[in-house]
Structures are given as structure tokens and as C-alpha cells.
Design an enzyme around this catalytic site. Structure first.
Site, PDB file in Angstrom:
ATOM      1  N   PRO A 144      -3.406 -11.320  10.980  1.00  0.00           N
ATOM      2  CA  PRO A 144      -3.764 -11.017  12.373  1.00  0.00           C
ATOM      3  C   PRO A 144      -3.927  -9.512  12.549  1.00  0.00           C
ATOM      4  O   PRO A 144      -3.213  -8.736  11.908  1.00  0.00           O
ATOM      5  CB  PRO A 144      -2.546 -11.513  13.168  1.00  0.00           C
ATOM      6  CG  PRO A 144      -1.424 -11.577  12.184  1.00  0.00           C
ATOM      7  CD  PRO A 144      -2.045 -11.840  10.841  1.00  0.00           C
ATOM      8  N   ASP A 145      -4.883  -9.086  13.370  1.00  0.00           N
ATOM      9  CA  ASP A 145      -5.005  -7.660  13.708  1.00  0.00           C
ATOM     10  C   ASP A 145      -4.083  -7.415  14.901  1.00  0.00           C
ATOM     11  O   ASP A 145      -4.431  -7.709  16.045  1.00  0.00           O
ATOM     12  CB  ASP A 145      -6.458  -7.311  14.044  1.00  0.00           C
ATOM     13  CG  ASP A 145      -6.641  -5.805  14.183  1.00  0.00           C
ATOM     14  OD1 ASP A 145      -5.727  -5.139  14.732  1.00  0.00           O
ATOM     15  OD2 ASP A 145      -7.683  -5.292  13.737  1.00  0.00           O
ATOM     16  N   ILE A 146      -2.897  -6.900  14.623  1.00  0.00           N
ATOM     17  CA  ILE A 146      -1.853  -6.753  15.651  1.00  0.00           C
ATOM     18  C   ILE A 146      -2.341  -5.844  16.769  1.00  0.00           C
ATOM     19  O   ILE A 146      -2.236  -6.151  17.953  1.00  0.00           O
ATOM     20  CB  ILE A 146      -0.559  -6.194  15.015  1.00  0.00           C
ATOM     21  CG1 ILE A 146      -0.118  -7.094  13.859  1.00  0.00           C
ATOM     22  CG2 ILE A 146       0.544  -6.055  16.058  1.00  0.00           C
ATOM     23  CD1 ILE A 146       0.956  -6.505  12.975  1.00  0.00           C
ATOM     24  N   PHE A 180      -4.463   3.917  15.003  1.00  0.00           N
ATOM     25  CA  PHE A 180      -4.739   4.922  13.974  1.00  0.00           C
ATOM     26  C   PHE A 180      -5.913   4.446  13.140  1.00  0.00           C
ATOM     27  O   PHE A 180      -6.151   3.248  13.018  1.00  0.00           O
ATOM     28  CB  PHE A 180      -3.521   5.100  13.056  1.00  0.00           C
ATOM     29  CG  PHE A 180      -2.579   6.160  13.553  1.00  0.00           C
ATOM     30  CD1 PHE A 180      -2.569   7.419  12.985  1.00  0.00           C
ATOM     31  CD2 PHE A 180      -1.729   5.897  14.619  1.00  0.00           C
ATOM     32  CE1 PHE A 180      -1.724   8.396  13.458  1.00  0.00           C
ATOM     33  CE2 PHE A 180      -0.879   6.873  15.093  1.00  0.00           C
ATOM     34  CZ  PHE A 180      -0.871   8.124  14.505  1.00  0.00           C
ATOM     35  N   ASN A 184       0.848  -1.204   0.000  1.00  0.00           N
ATOM     36  CA  ASN A 184       0.000   0.000   0.000  1.00  0.00           C
ATOM     37  C   ASN A 184       0.878   1.246   0.000  1.00  0.00           C
ATOM     38  O   ASN A 184       2.094   1.157   0.032  1.00  0.00           O
ATOM     39  CB  ASN A 184      -0.974  -0.012   1.188  1.00  0.00           C
ATOM     40  CG  ASN A 184      -0.235  -0.031   2.509  1.00  0.00           C
ATOM     41  OD1 ASN A 184       0.421   0.931   2.871  1.00  0.00           O
ATOM     42  ND2 ASN A 184      -0.344  -1.142   3.233  1.00  0.00           N
ATOM     43  N   LYS A 214     -11.672  -2.430  19.342  1.00  0.00           N
ATOM     44  CA  LYS A 214     -10.294  -2.923  19.487  1.00  0.00           C
ATOM     45  C   LYS A 214      -9.750  -2.718  20.909  1.00  0.00           C
ATOM     46  O   LYS A 214      -8.593  -2.996  21.180  1.00  0.00           O
ATOM     47  CB  LYS A 214      -9.382  -2.229  18.478  1.00  0.00           C
ATOM     48  CG  LYS A 214      -9.753  -2.504  17.019  1.00  0.00           C
ATOM     49  CD  LYS A 214      -8.579  -2.283  16.086  1.00  0.00           C
ATOM     50  CE  LYS A 214      -9.003  -2.429  14.633  1.00  0.00           C
ATOM     51  NZ  LYS A 214      -7.873  -2.561  13.714  1.00  0.00           N
ATOM     52  N   LYS A 267       8.095 -17.443  -9.977  1.00  0.00           N
ATOM     53  CA  LYS A 267       7.360 -16.321 -10.557  1.00  0.00           C
ATOM     54  C   LYS A 267       6.156 -16.839 -11.365  1.00  0.00           C
ATOM     55  O   LYS A 267       6.312 -17.763 -12.177  1.00  0.00           O
ATOM     56  CB  LYS A 267       8.314 -15.539 -11.466  1.00  0.00           C
ATOM     57  CG  LYS A 267       7.733 -14.280 -12.001  1.00  0.00           C
ATOM     58  CD  LYS A 267       8.738 -13.526 -12.838  1.00  0.00           C
ATOM     59  CE  LYS A 267       8.027 -12.411 -13.572  1.00  0.00           C
ATOM     60  NZ  LYS A 267       8.836 -11.859 -14.644  1.00  0.00           N
ATOM     61  N   ASP A 287      -4.659  -6.069   5.493  1.00  0.00           N
ATOM     62  CA  ASP A 287      -5.665  -6.877   6.186  1.00  0.00           C
ATOM     63  C   ASP A 287      -5.644  -8.314   5.692  1.00  0.00           C
ATOM     64  O   ASP A 287      -5.996  -9.234   6.423  1.00  0.00           O
ATOM     65  CB  ASP A 287      -7.054  -6.269   5.959  1.00  0.00           C
ATOM     66  CG  ASP A 287      -7.188  -4.934   6.664  1.00  0.00           C
ATOM     67  OD1 ASP A 287      -6.642  -4.814   7.778  1.00  0.00           O
ATOM     68  OD2 ASP A 287      -7.805  -4.005   6.107  1.00  0.00           O
TER      69      ASP A 287
HETATM   70  O1  C5P Z   1      -9.124  -1.865  11.284  1.00  0.00           O
HETATM   71  P1  C5P Z   1      -8.170  -0.903  10.685  1.00  0.00           P
HETATM   72  O2  C5P Z   1      -7.179  -1.570   9.753  1.00  0.00           O
HETATM   73  O3  C5P Z   1      -8.787   0.305  10.055  1.00  0.00           O
HETATM   74  O4  C5P Z   1      -7.328  -0.340  11.932  1.00  0.00           O
HETATM   75  C1  C5P Z   1      -6.256   0.498  11.777  1.00  0.00           C
HETATM   76  C2  C5P Z   1      -5.377   0.388  12.983  1.00  0.00           C
HETATM   77  O5  C5P Z   1      -5.115  -0.983  13.286  1.00  0.00           O
HETATM   78  C3  C5P Z   1      -4.001   1.009  12.769  1.00  0.00           C
HETATM   79  O6  C5P Z   1      -3.558   1.484  14.018  1.00  0.00           O
HETATM   80  C4  C5P Z   1      -3.171  -0.169  12.292  1.00  0.00           C
HETATM   81  O7  C5P Z   1      -1.795   0.018  12.563  1.00  0.00           O
HETATM   82  C5  C5P Z   1      -3.748  -1.313  13.090  1.00  0.00           C
HETATM   83  N1  C5P Z   1      -3.736  -2.632  12.429  1.00  0.00           N
HETATM   84  C6  C5P Z   1      -2.941  -3.649  12.913  1.00  0.00           C
HETATM   85  N2  C5P Z   1      -2.968  -4.890  12.331  1.00  0.00           N
HETATM   86  C7  C5P Z   1      -3.762  -5.124  11.265  1.00  0.00           C
HETATM   87  C8  C5P Z   1      -4.568  -4.098  10.755  1.00  0.00           C
HETATM   88  C9  C5P Z   1      -4.531  -2.854  11.353  1.00  0.00           C
HETATM   89  O8  C5P Z   1      -2.191  -3.429  13.886  1.00  0.00           O
HETATM   90  N3  C5P Z   1      -3.769  -6.325  10.715  1.00  0.00           N
END
Ligand code: C5P
Length: 412
Positions: free
Chosen positions: A305-307, A323, A210, A341, A289, A279
């Protein structure tokens, strides 16, 4: 500007038309509570008279290296020792070269060589001189030696040309100088910050990524360090220099970022997730390739994973800041995310084309503005450079962290 209060600032002025702005700079430094002494090169005195600076600083101006009167008052070594910081503004191309070579053939260059205080310079010159490889190489050398470079800014120049090379504006100079003096809001705390994009491999040469530049996260790392914290920056791929005295750990994928974050979590007091984490990742990263044998190609993606959320739901969670980059309904989405969250704070900004006035802020820009929410309040940090915004946000985080700690003590 508390950090300049009571500080001894030696302002060095070299020969450039921007020297007239240093009169205003002297006044503003005095307003900020600094004691200001001035050293001018001979060329500088051709642009503005020493008398002007004497009147503004309230002290005789120093111009000569070997001057009986001046040496009888405050000698050059004494002056170099007196300074808590030296700021050379404007710094001409010639003076920058002298600094690089370590010359001591006039008073100001001698002071710069003799001081052990932080040394900052604000380049100001014609845009072609600024872009010349010699000037660029000199500035790089000075930065590597630990000098602070402020600017230059871009815009219309006194010579009629337009481009980079103008002296940075006075309020920004003051702000940058103040940041040479560390303040202690986050003293003795460990802050971990994620920054930049993640790259999710499709095959050995391609990835899903991105447009995040990493600037906000890096600026936060620098601001947290200035506030006295020990900073770990977990960075996705980006082309930014590591802020001084920040521990940077490079990662590529969300999974790697997750692993590094959790490995360092036990020591972490404040976690700030500024990374634009993908995501989804390709379910399978091919070993070879992918060839264009077919008319269409379908990639299967799986969730990363959503860290941030995992850190905030972990057992010994630190103070957690997230953020949110949104294209619409900013406040609502941000507040939802704050709750869902389990965050202590969320900093949100509009990105994309939804608001024409905001097109140049956010992702991949030097500017940003933020709406910040916490469980029972909110504030707006107006559009400014990400470096300045980062300091404001770190201040806010430090205040809320402290409040939370105090509340925990009260209820214990
Ligand atoms: O849910 P969203 O992606 O909009 O949330 C954004 C926030 O979550 C940011 O602080 C981003 O660094 C964190 N994030 C994360 N791991 C992910 C997706 C988002 O830590 N897989």
C-alpha cells in the site's frame, strides 16, 4: 537565534586548548541576545586568562568556590539558580568524569550539581582519550541522565593527531544550545512521522530491505518535539536512539506501518512520511528457510500500500508532507508526486550517482539538502547536517500548516 534572546547562559570553561574558542563562543552568545556569565576551572585559566572572558561577557569571571567577594556578589547557589542553561565548553575528559561522579570539589562542578537548568557539555580532547572506554561510558551515563552532549567533531587536533575529539564549532554549539529551549510553533499539535526502511520477509531469515538509515525521520521527530508537538514516530528497523519524549512504535513491514499509521490517524494534525517504504513485498513469505536446490529462483512480488497517498486521500486528512528521493529530473518528479499523491508539501533530494557533488548526501549519510515544493511555491534548504535541516523543514511545515489553518478560517 530568537530562542537565546534574554536567556541567562552560564558558560563553564575547563582546561583544554579549545578554551580559546570559548572566547568566540561568548561573543556569539552575546550577539544572540543572551546574558553570559563565565565560570572557569583552574586549569582553564592556564589556557586563557579570566580577563579575556570578563571583557567579552561584561561580568567578572567566577573561578573560586570559596571566594568572599564572589559570594558577596552572586554566590554559587544563586549563580546555579540564575542560569537558564549551563554549557560546559570545552568539557575535558577529567571534567566529564567529575560530572559523572557528581563531584563538587571546585566551583564549576558544584554549579553543575546545584543547577536544575538544562546542562550541556561539549567534549574536547585528544582522539585516543575520546575513544577510551571510560570516557565513552561516562558520556553515555551523562546522556542517560538527561544532559545534552554537543559533539565532539572530527578533524585535525591541536596535538597533531587526526580524529574525533575536537570541540564542536561555535555556530553549531550555539544552534544546539538554542534547541535546549523549546519553542512553540507546533504547540498542542500531534505530529506523526514514519522513518527508516521496511523489511519485507522472504523467509524466516531473509528479507527485502533498503539502505535508509532513518536519520532524517528521527531528526524530524526531535525537531517537531522541540517545536512543542506531541510526536509519534512509526519506525522501520534502524539503530538510532529514540529522541527524548517521542513516542516510538516499531514496525518491520510496510503492511504493519500502514496499520499503525491508520490506527493513529484520527488524532493526527500533521503527517510526515520520511520512511523508505518498500514498494513491493514477496507475494508469499515462506515458513521455512529457502534451500539452494535450484540454479535459479524467482520471487513473485506484489505491491505494498502507498501509505502516504492513502493518508493524503483519506476523508479527514491531516496536513500531509511527503519525501521524494530521485536520481534524475528532481523537480519534475517531485511536483508530479505532490499532485498525484495529493500532498501539502514534498521534500525532495537527489540520491545515487547521478551528480558527483551529491554522493555523500541523502540515504545513509548525516548530511542532506532538500528542495521543497508546495502547490504554489518552492524553496531550497542547502546541504547541512540532517539535524539542522530537520529544524528548518519543521519551521517551514509549521508556517504552511498555520497558513492553511488561517485560510480555512477565512473561507469558513
Ligand atoms: O512514490 P515514492 O515511493 O517515490 O514516494 C515517496 C514518498 O511516499 C515518501 O514520503 C515515502 O515515505 C512515501 N511512501 C509511502 N508508502 C509507500 C511508498 C512510499 O508512504 N508504499
Amino acid at each position: 537565534m530568537k530562542r537565546l534572546h534574554g536567556k541567562n547562559i552560564l558558560l563553564g570553561i575547563t582546561g583544554g586548548i579549545a578554551a580559546y574558542k570559548s572566547a568566540e563562543l561568548t561573543r556569539r552568545l552575546k550577539d544572540a541576545g543572551a546574558d553570559v556569565r563565565i565560570a572557569m576551572t583552574k586549569a582553564a585559566t592556564e589556557f586563557v586568562t579570566p580577563l579575556t572572558f570578563q571583557a567579552l561577557s561584561g561580568h567578572p569571571v567566577h573561578t573560586e568556590l570559596l571566594d568572599e567577594h564572589a559570594e558577596a556578589g552572586m554566590g554559587h547557589i544563586e549563580l546555579a539558580r540564575w542560569a537558564d542553561a549551563i554549557l560546559v565548553a570545552p568539557a575535558s575528559a577529567n571534567f566529564i568524569t567529575k560530572l559523572t561522579q557528581g563531584r563538587a570539589d571546585d566551583l564549576l562542578s558544584t554549579l553543575c550539581l546545584a543547577t536544575e537548568a538544562p546542562l550541556a557539555f561539549a567534549p574536547a580532547m585528544n582522539q585516543a582519550m575520546w575513544h577510551d572506554l571510560a570516557t565513552q561510558a561516562n558520556c553515555k551515563t551523562l546522556r542517560q541522565r538527561g544532559l545534552f552532549q554537543f559533539g565532539p567533531a572530527a578533524g585535525e587536533q591541536a596535538c597533531g593527531e587526526v580524529g574525533e575529539g575536537r570541540m564542536m564549532e561555535v555556530p553549531d554549539l550555539i544552534d544546539h544550545l538554542a534547541n535546549c529551549f523549546e519553542h512553540g510553533e507546533l504547540q498542542a499539535l500531534n505530529v506523526m512521522i514514519t522513518a527508516g526502511p521496511t523489511y519485507e520477509p522472504i523467509d524466516p531469515v531473509r528479507f527485502i530491505g533498503n539502505r535508509s538509515s532513518g536519520r532524517m525521520g528521527y531528526a524530524l521527530a526531535e525537531a517537531a518535539r522541540e517545536a512543542g508537538a506531541s510526536v509519534t514516530l512509526v519506525s522501520g528497523p534502524c539503530h538510532l536512539e529514540t529522541p527524548e519524549r517521542v513516542q516510538r512504535i516499531d514496525v518491520e513491514t510496510a503492511k504493519q506501518m500502514h496499520q499503525v499509521v491508520f490506527a493513529h490517524l484520527p488524532q493526527c494534525d500533521i503527517f510526515i512520511a520520511a520512511a523508505a517504504v518498500a514498494d513491493y513485498r514477496p507475494a508469499e513469505a515462506r515458513d521455512q528457510k529457502i534451500k539452494k536446490d535450484h540454479e535459479s529462483l524467482t520471487l513473485e512480488l506484489e505491491r505494498n500500500p502507498d501509505i502516504l497517498s492513502e493518508v493524503a486521500h483519506s476523508q479527514t486528512r491531516p496536513f500531509v508532507v511527503g519525501f521524494a528521493a530521485e536520481t534524475q529530473n528532481l523537480a519534475q518528479h517531485a511536483k508530479d508526486k505532490l499532485q498525484r499523491k495529493n500532498l501539502d508539501m514534498i521534500a525532495a533530494n537527489l540520491v545515487g550517482q547521478s551528480d558527483n557533488t551529491k554522493q555523500d548526501i541523502g540515504f545513509n549519510s548525516e548530511y542532506n539538502s532538500l528542495q521543497v515544493f508546495w502547490p504554489d511555491g518552492q524553496t531550497t534548504l542547502e546541504t547541512t547536517r540532517k539535524t539542522l535541516l530537520a529544524r528548518q523543514l519543521i519551521q517551514l511545515i509549521a508556517n504552511h500548516y498555520q497558513q492553511k489553518k488561517n485560510n480555512e478560517k477565512d473561507t469558513a
